[in-house]
Design an enzyme around this catalytic site. Sequence first.
Site, short mmCIF file in Angstrom:
data_model
loop_
_atom_site.label_atom_id
_atom_site.label_comp_id
_atom_site.label_asym_id
_atom_site.label_seq_id
_atom_site.Cartn_x
_atom_site.Cartn_y
_atom_site.Cartn_z
N HIS A 118 18.58 0.09 -0.74
CA HIS A 118 20.16 -0.23 -0.85
C HIS A 118 20.47 -0.35 0.61
O HIS A 118 21.42 -1.05 0.75
CB HIS A 118 20.98 1.00 -1.44
CG HIS A 118 20.58 1.30 -2.99
ND1 HIS A 118 19.68 2.11 -3.69
CD2 HIS A 118 20.77 0.14 -4.02
CE1 HIS A 118 19.50 1.60 -4.75
NE2 HIS A 118 20.49 0.76 -5.14
N GLU A 127 16.56 -2.97 -15.81
CA GLU A 127 16.01 -2.68 -14.56
C GLU A 127 15.11 -1.60 -14.78
O GLU A 127 14.32 -0.90 -13.79
CB GLU A 127 16.98 -2.35 -13.56
CG GLU A 127 18.10 -1.27 -13.87
CD GLU A 127 19.02 -1.13 -12.86
OE1 GLU A 127 18.91 -1.58 -11.71
OE2 GLU A 127 20.10 -0.59 -13.23
N ASP A 171 14.97 -2.91 -8.83
CA ASP A 171 14.58 -1.32 -9.51
C ASP A 171 13.37 -1.73 -10.51
O ASP A 171 12.29 -1.03 -10.38
CB ASP A 171 15.72 -0.81 -10.30
CG ASP A 171 16.49 0.27 -9.36
OD1 ASP A 171 15.90 0.78 -8.42
OD2 ASP A 171 17.52 0.35 -9.40
N CYS A 206 20.09 -10.36 -11.05
CA CYS A 206 20.85 -10.07 -9.91
C CYS A 206 20.28 -9.35 -8.93
O CYS A 206 20.80 -8.71 -7.83
CB CYS A 206 22.22 -9.36 -10.12
SG CYS A 206 22.08 -7.80 -11.05
C1 PEP Z 1 18.58 -3.74 -9.05
O1 PEP Z 1 18.20 -2.73 -8.98
O2 PEP Z 1 18.05 -4.88 -8.74
C2 PEP Z 1 20.11 -3.98 -8.68
C3 PEP Z 1 20.78 -5.18 -8.64
O3 PEP Z 1 20.87 -2.92 -8.70
P1 PEP Z 1 20.60 -1.93 -7.21
O4 PEP Z 1 19.93 -2.68 -6.15
O5 PEP Z 1 21.88 -1.60 -6.96
O6 PEP Z 1 19.78 -0.73 -7.57
MG MG Z 2 19.44 -0.91 -9.69
#
Ligand code: PEP
Ligand code: MG
Length: 599
Positions: free
Chosen positions: A194, A436, A460, A507
Site C-alpha cells: 500500500h 482478490e 491481493d 484495478c
Molecule cells: C488490489 O488488491 O489489487 C487492490 C486494488 O486493492 P488494494 O491494493 O487497495 O488492496
Molecule cells: Mg486489495
Amino acid sequence: MAQARSIKGTAVAPGLAMGPVHVVRAHPERVPTWSIREDDVDAELERLNRAIAVVSERLEERKRRVAAQAGEKDAEIFAVHRMILEDPIARKNLRSQLRDERINAEVCVQALVERLVETLGGLEGNNVRAYGADVADPWRAVLAELMNRETEDFVSSGEKVVLAAAELTPHVVSLLDRDRVLAIVTETGGRFSHGAVLARSFGYACVVELPNLLSRLEQGLRVIVDGDAGTVQLAPTDADVDAFLERRERRVAWIDELKSDALLPATTTDGTHVEVQVNIESLRDLDTFDLDHTDGVGLLRTEFLYMERSQFPSEEEQYRLYRRAVERMGGRTLTLRTLDIGGDKQLPYFKMPKETNPALGWRGLRVSLEWQDLLNVQLRAALRASAHGNLRILLPMVTSLEEVQRVHQIFQRVRAQLVDQGYEIPSDVPVGVMIEVPSAVMIVDSILEEADFVSVGTNDLVQYLLAADRDNAWVSRLYDPYHPAVMASLARIAERTRAAGKTASVCGEMAGDYATALMLFGMGFQTVSVSPHFVAEVKHAVRQVSTSDLEQLAARARAARNGAEVRAALEGLRARLHDHQSEDDASGVGGDTSGRSAQ
Ligand code: PEP
Ligand code: MG
C-alpha cells in the site's frame, strides 16, 4: 574500499528526481529489527564498526572543543566515553550476538544499552546509578548514528526533498506535505504494497529494496532518483547533473506527446474500444490529472479518506466528500470502494487486534460486516451522493456469496430508510465485487449472479494465490503477477463475466504496465483502472495495436508455463511498439522492462 555512488534497487514508481535527502524513521520510538542473511553478516559488522568510529571521532572533536573553551578537566568525560566504546568485552558481545542471532546492529546495541542500564542502575547509590546512565550514553549515540537519528531535524530549508526511510509504509509516504517531496527511497518494501500504491498516487518517483541505504546517507546529501530504472545516485557530479537534466527534458517532451493521445479514446486500429479508468486515494488526486483523459474512476480507496482524520468521518462529512467527487466527474463513473482497513492500513482512532497474519485476518469487508454502523454510515453517505452523478459501490475482500448477500440486505435496508426520510435515491446504483481472493475466483459465477460488475484486485489476488506477502521483501521473488495460476484466474474471471453479460475490470497495479494492460484486454477485460500517471501510456499503446494483436498476446500468456514466458511475450510486444525509440528514451519513459513492467 570506495563505495559505489550508485545503488540499484527495485523501481516502484516512475519519474526522475534530484534533491537533498531527508532521512526519517518509520517508527520513532522503535528500534527496527530485521534478519541478516549469512552472506551479509560481515557487511553488517562493518556497518556497526563504522557507526562506532563515527561516534568516536565526534567525541574526540567535542573533547578538543570543550578543552579549548572550558579546560582539560571538563573535556575528560569525552575521553572516558571514547574508552567505553573501546571496551573489548562489550565489542565482543555485540559481535557474537550479531553473528549468532543474525540480527541487525541496532538491536544488538539496544540490548547492550539495556544491559548496562539494568546492571549499573540496580546498584546502590545515586552516583553509581548516574554512572550507569553515563556508561550507556556513548552506545546510545552509536544507536542514533545507526538509525540516522540525530540529524532528523532537517526539514527547514523549504527545498523539496527525497524522503529516505527503512520501510515503505503509508505512514512514511504521508509523513511530509505532498509539495515537499520529490521522491521516496527505502531499504525494504514491496512493489505492490500500500505504501507503493500511495507513492505512485502522490506522483513521487520511488525506489525500494536498496540495501544499507540509510547507513550511506547523511541528512541533506544530494541524490538523483531514477524511478524507472530503480537506481539512486549519491552525491552526483556536475556531469551527472547535466545528464540528468537532459534526460528529464526528453522525458517531459515524451510525456507531453503522450498526453495529446490521451484525449483520444482507447480504441484499437480496427475499432475495438476499451476503457481506461483511474485509481485514486483522495479527492485531491482529481486535481492532479486531466479528467478528460480518463473514462472515470475505477477505484476510490475510501480508507485513505478515513486515515487522514482524527476520528470517524460523519455521514454528513462523507456525503459532502462523495458528492463533491461525483460532481467533479461530470457524468463519468465514480467507483467508491467501501472501507478496506486492516494490515498496514490502520486508522489512528480505531484499535484493531494485533494479529499474527494480518493479511489473513480482520480486514476489508470483514470489518464492515462486523461493525455494521460503519457500513451503514458509509452506504448512507454514498447513496445520498449517488443522486448527484454516476456512482458505483465496490466491496473489498469478498470471500463468499453470503457476504455479498448480507451487503445487499443492508444496502436495501439503508436505501429504504433514506427514501422514507425523503431523500431521492436512484433505484439502480450498481454494486460490484472485488475479486482478490482465490475463493472468489472459484465462485465467480455465483458472485456474478449477485454483483453488477466485478473488479480484480491483483495486488491481493497474487499474494493469496501464491502465498507470498505483497509487503515482504524476503518473498518478493515469489510474488509473481505473471505466474500461470494468476493468468488462469484472470482468464477465468474475464471469460465468466462476459458469459454473464456483465463487465470486469482489473484495478491492481499490474494493469498500469501498458503491455500487461494489452494482455488483459486480449483476455476479455473491458476496462483497466490504473494510477493516473499510466493512463496516457496505456491509451497510447491500445491505439497502436489491433484486436488480433491483443488476442495473440493473451493466448501466449495463457499458454505460458511460467512467469518468464509471459514476460517474454510482453517484452516482444514492447519491442515492437518501441522500435522507433532509442534505448535511452525507452528507459526514461515507457519501454523499459525492469522499471515499468510489473515484475
Ligand atoms: C488490489 O488488491 O489489487 C487492490 C486494488 O486493492 P488494494 O491494493 O487497495 O488492496
Ligand atoms: Mg486489495
